[in-house]
Design a protein around this motif. Structure first.
Motif, short mmCIF file in Angstrom:
data_model
loop_
_atom_site.label_atom_id
_atom_site.label_comp_id
_atom_site.label_asym_id
_atom_site.label_seq_id
_atom_site.Cartn_x
_atom_site.Cartn_y
_atom_site.Cartn_z
N MET A 1 0.84 -1.30 0.17
CA MET A 1 -0.08 0.10 0.07
C MET A 1 0.82 1.28 0.02
O MET A 1 1.88 1.22 0.32
CB MET A 1 -0.77 0.20 1.12
N LYS A 2 0.40 2.39 -0.57
CA LYS A 2 0.93 3.47 -0.59
C LYS A 2 0.96 4.12 0.83
O LYS A 2 -0.19 4.05 1.50
CB LYS A 2 0.52 4.49 -1.67
N ARG A 3 1.91 5.11 1.12
CA ARG A 3 2.14 5.54 2.50
C ARG A 3 1.63 6.98 2.54
O ARG A 3 2.18 7.61 1.64
CB ARG A 3 3.35 5.19 3.05
N LEU A 4 1.10 7.30 3.72
CA LEU A 4 0.65 8.71 3.94
C LEU A 4 0.86 9.04 5.40
O LEU A 4 0.32 8.13 6.37
CB LEU A 4 -0.93 8.95 3.60
N VAL A 5 1.42 10.21 5.71
CA VAL A 5 1.50 10.35 7.05
C VAL A 5 0.35 11.74 7.42
O VAL A 5 0.07 12.32 6.65
CB VAL A 5 2.85 11.13 7.53
N PHE A 6 -0.29 11.52 8.48
CA PHE A 6 -1.45 12.42 8.75
C PHE A 6 -1.11 12.87 10.23
O PHE A 6 -0.90 12.06 11.09
CB PHE A 6 -2.62 11.54 8.81
N LEU A 26 -9.44 9.15 6.65
CA LEU A 26 -8.45 8.12 6.65
C LEU A 26 -8.93 6.56 6.52
O LEU A 26 -8.28 5.91 5.61
CB LEU A 26 -7.73 7.98 8.15
N ALA A 27 -10.12 6.23 6.97
CA ALA A 27 -10.68 4.95 6.66
C ALA A 27 -10.82 4.58 5.28
O ALA A 27 -10.59 3.69 4.59
CB ALA A 27 -11.72 4.65 7.40
N GLU A 28 -11.47 5.88 4.67
CA GLU A 28 -11.72 5.55 3.26
C GLU A 28 -10.53 5.61 2.26
O GLU A 28 -10.43 4.98 1.29
CB GLU A 28 -12.60 6.82 2.81
N LEU A 29 -9.53 6.53 2.62
CA LEU A 29 -8.17 6.43 2.02
C LEU A 29 -7.67 4.94 2.03
O LEU A 29 -6.92 4.54 0.94
CB LEU A 29 -7.35 7.46 2.59
N GLY A 30 -7.80 4.57 3.28
CA GLY A 30 -7.31 2.95 3.27
C GLY A 30 -8.03 2.25 2.43
O GLY A 30 -7.48 1.26 1.73
N SER A 31 -9.15 2.22 2.12
CA SER A 31 -10.14 1.36 1.12
C SER A 31 -9.71 1.76 -0.53
O SER A 31 -9.74 1.13 -1.33
CB SER A 31 -11.47 1.93 1.01
N CYS A 32 -8.85 3.00 -0.61
CA CYS A 32 -8.50 3.40 -1.93
C CYS A 32 -6.83 2.98 -1.91
O CYS A 32 -6.19 3.48 -2.85
CB CYS A 32 -8.48 4.97 -2.07
N GLY A 33 -5.97 2.18 -1.15
CA GLY A 33 -5.01 1.82 -1.08
C GLY A 33 -3.69 2.66 -0.43
O GLY A 33 -2.59 2.41 -0.75
N TRP A 34 -4.33 3.35 0.51
CA TRP A 34 -3.30 4.28 1.15
C TRP A 34 -3.36 4.05 2.87
O TRP A 34 -4.31 3.79 3.34
CB TRP A 34 -3.82 5.91 1.21
N ARG A 35 -2.07 3.62 3.02
CA ARG A 35 -1.99 3.35 4.54
C ARG A 35 -1.44 4.69 5.32
O ARG A 35 -0.46 5.09 5.05
CB ARG A 35 -0.97 2.23 4.84
N SER A 36 -2.36 5.04 6.10
CA SER A 36 -2.05 6.27 6.85
C SER A 36 -1.38 6.03 8.11
O SER A 36 -1.57 5.30 9.03
CB SER A 36 -3.33 7.11 7.04
N GLU A 37 -0.08 6.65 8.53
CA GLU A 37 0.50 6.59 9.79
C GLU A 37 0.13 8.04 10.63
O GLU A 37 0.31 9.22 9.89
CB GLU A 37 1.86 6.56 9.50
N LEU A 38 -0.57 7.81 11.81
CA LEU A 38 -0.93 8.97 12.46
C LEU A 38 -0.02 9.62 13.39
O LEU A 38 0.79 8.85 14.24
CB LEU A 38 -2.16 8.55 13.16
N ILE A 39 0.29 10.90 13.20
CA ILE A 39 1.15 11.70 14.43
C ILE A 39 0.08 12.44 15.09
O ILE A 39 -0.46 13.43 14.47
CB ILE A 39 2.16 12.49 13.44
N ARG A 40 0.01 12.44 16.40
CA ARG A 40 -0.62 13.10 17.34
C ARG A 40 0.37 14.49 17.87
O ARG A 40 1.35 14.15 18.07
CB ARG A 40 -0.86 12.53 18.56
N LEU A 41 -0.10 15.69 17.54
CA LEU A 41 0.56 16.96 17.95
C LEU A 41 -0.17 17.41 19.12
O LEU A 41 -1.17 17.25 19.36
CB LEU A 41 0.38 17.66 16.67
N PRO A 42 0.60 18.15 19.77
CA PRO A 42 0.04 18.96 20.86
C PRO A 42 -1.13 19.83 20.44
O PRO A 42 -0.93 20.61 19.21
CB PRO A 42 1.21 19.48 21.61
#
Length: 346
Positions: A1-6, A26-42
């Motif tokens: 899968m393609k990678r995206l940072v969110f 993010l869930a819908e992008l997963g269905s489109c072939g994108w794996r999202s890596e979540l970064i939590r910011l302050p």
């Protein structure tokens, strides 16, 4: 899968329209072939002392990966935006411009507008949730239309509401903040002669505790105090039950970047009374809603009185709301639109 940072600030499970949009996208992008890596910011918007920590976390993102940053953070991080854009595709996600929040001083609004303008300047692309926000970015922030992708929120199919009939049930869903206009609603209800109603305010009191306390004081001394109910922040099952029992949805906001609760109401065939603010006129079919000027309790009172006492007018509005269910946007469309943008950015 393609990678995206969110990247987004605070708790991704927060139950506001913006966070729910992020989660579903993010869930819908997963269905489109994108794996999202979540970064939590302050939460840098409410605490500027956390900006260095947010910059540090964003600086750790691997180069060349596309990164999408929620505007609640990116809008006050222009230096991080410039650095990220130099290392890979940067996509800003703007629900509505930060300076358009209700209750800001002129100085704070100007500061936020300047910061967000600088933060958006280096972004390779900007995703917005409504045509109204797109127009605002072009007209006020100098963003080129070619960089903007409009991806309106979707809405899931839902069963028709049954309503209660009597007492006539008004439902308002949204955090108890000034922008949502709950105080205007309470003021309007003071002038309503019809009395066989109840109003349910469902939303978190924690995002603006001072406003929530002010609303409770207003309700305690209200002529219809016994008809005003604060439900607090509710989970999805309870919220569905509230929608099911609603006869009319009311949202007298001073601004909305879209207003997901509006289309969620229409998905259940619940007619809407809202305002002409922000994206609301774009979001709602004109025959399924009645819109009044923001901050106008007199116009709101007249509209509510009319719909609660004129059966023919109310049924016509309800029929139009039920017909609108067939034409609401889907989350799949939202995800595919953003996925197509990501593909173009390489």
């Amino acid at each position: 899968m393609k990678r995206l940072v969110f990247a987004l600030p605070g708790d991704p499970e927060t139950r506001t329209g913006g966070y729910l949009y992020d989660k579903r996208l993010l869930a819908e992008l997963g269905s489109c072939g994108w794996r999202s890596e979540l970064i939590r910011l302050p939460e840098v918007l409410t605490d500027s002392e956390r900006v260095p920590e947010a910059n540090r976390r964003l600086a750790a993102v691997p180069a060349d990966l596309p990164i999408m940053v929620d505007g609640l953070a990116l809008g006050v991080l222009p230096e991080a935006a410039t650095a990220l854009a130099a290392r890979g595709p940067l996509i800003a996600l703007v629900h509505h411009p930060l300076a358009e929040e209700t209750g800001l001083t002129v100085e704070d609004a100007t500061r936020l507008r300047d910061l967000e303008r600088a933060a958006l300047r280096p972004a390779h692309a900007i995703v917005v949730t409504s045509p109204a926000t797109a127009r605002s970015l072009v007209g006020t922030y100098g963003v080129e239309p070619s960089r903007i992708t409009v991806a309106v929120p979707g809405v899931d199919p839902a069963p028709l509401a049954t309503g209660t009939g009597r007492p006539f049930t008004l439902l308002s869903v949204g955090s108890l903040t000034r922008r949502k206009g709950h105080a205007v609603l309470l003021q309007a209800l003071e002038a309503v002669a019809f009395t066989d109603f109840r109003v349910i305010l469902a939303g978190s009191p924690h995002r603006d505790p001072a406003e929530a306390e002010r609303l409770r004081r207003l309700a305690a001394t209200h002529p219809h105090a016994e008809r005003i109910n604060f439900a607090g922040e509710v989970e999805s099952v309870t919220l569905a039950q509230l929608y099911r029992a609603a006869d009319l949805f009311v949202l007298p906001s001073f601004h909305e970047g879209y207003g997901m609760v509006l289309t969620e109401s229409l998905a259940r065939g619940v007619p809407v009374v809202a305002t002409t603010a922000g994206a609301i006129p774009d979001t709602l079919p004109p025959d399924a809603a009645r819109l009044v000027p923001p901050g106008d309790p007199v116009a709101l009172a007249e509209t509510l009185q009319h719909l609660m006492t004129d059966d023919e007018a109310y049924e016509a509005l309800k029929d139009a709301a039920q017909a609108a269910r067939e034409h609401l946007p889907s989350w799949g469309e939202t995800g595919r639109r953003v996925a197509a943008l990501l593909e173009c950015l390489g």
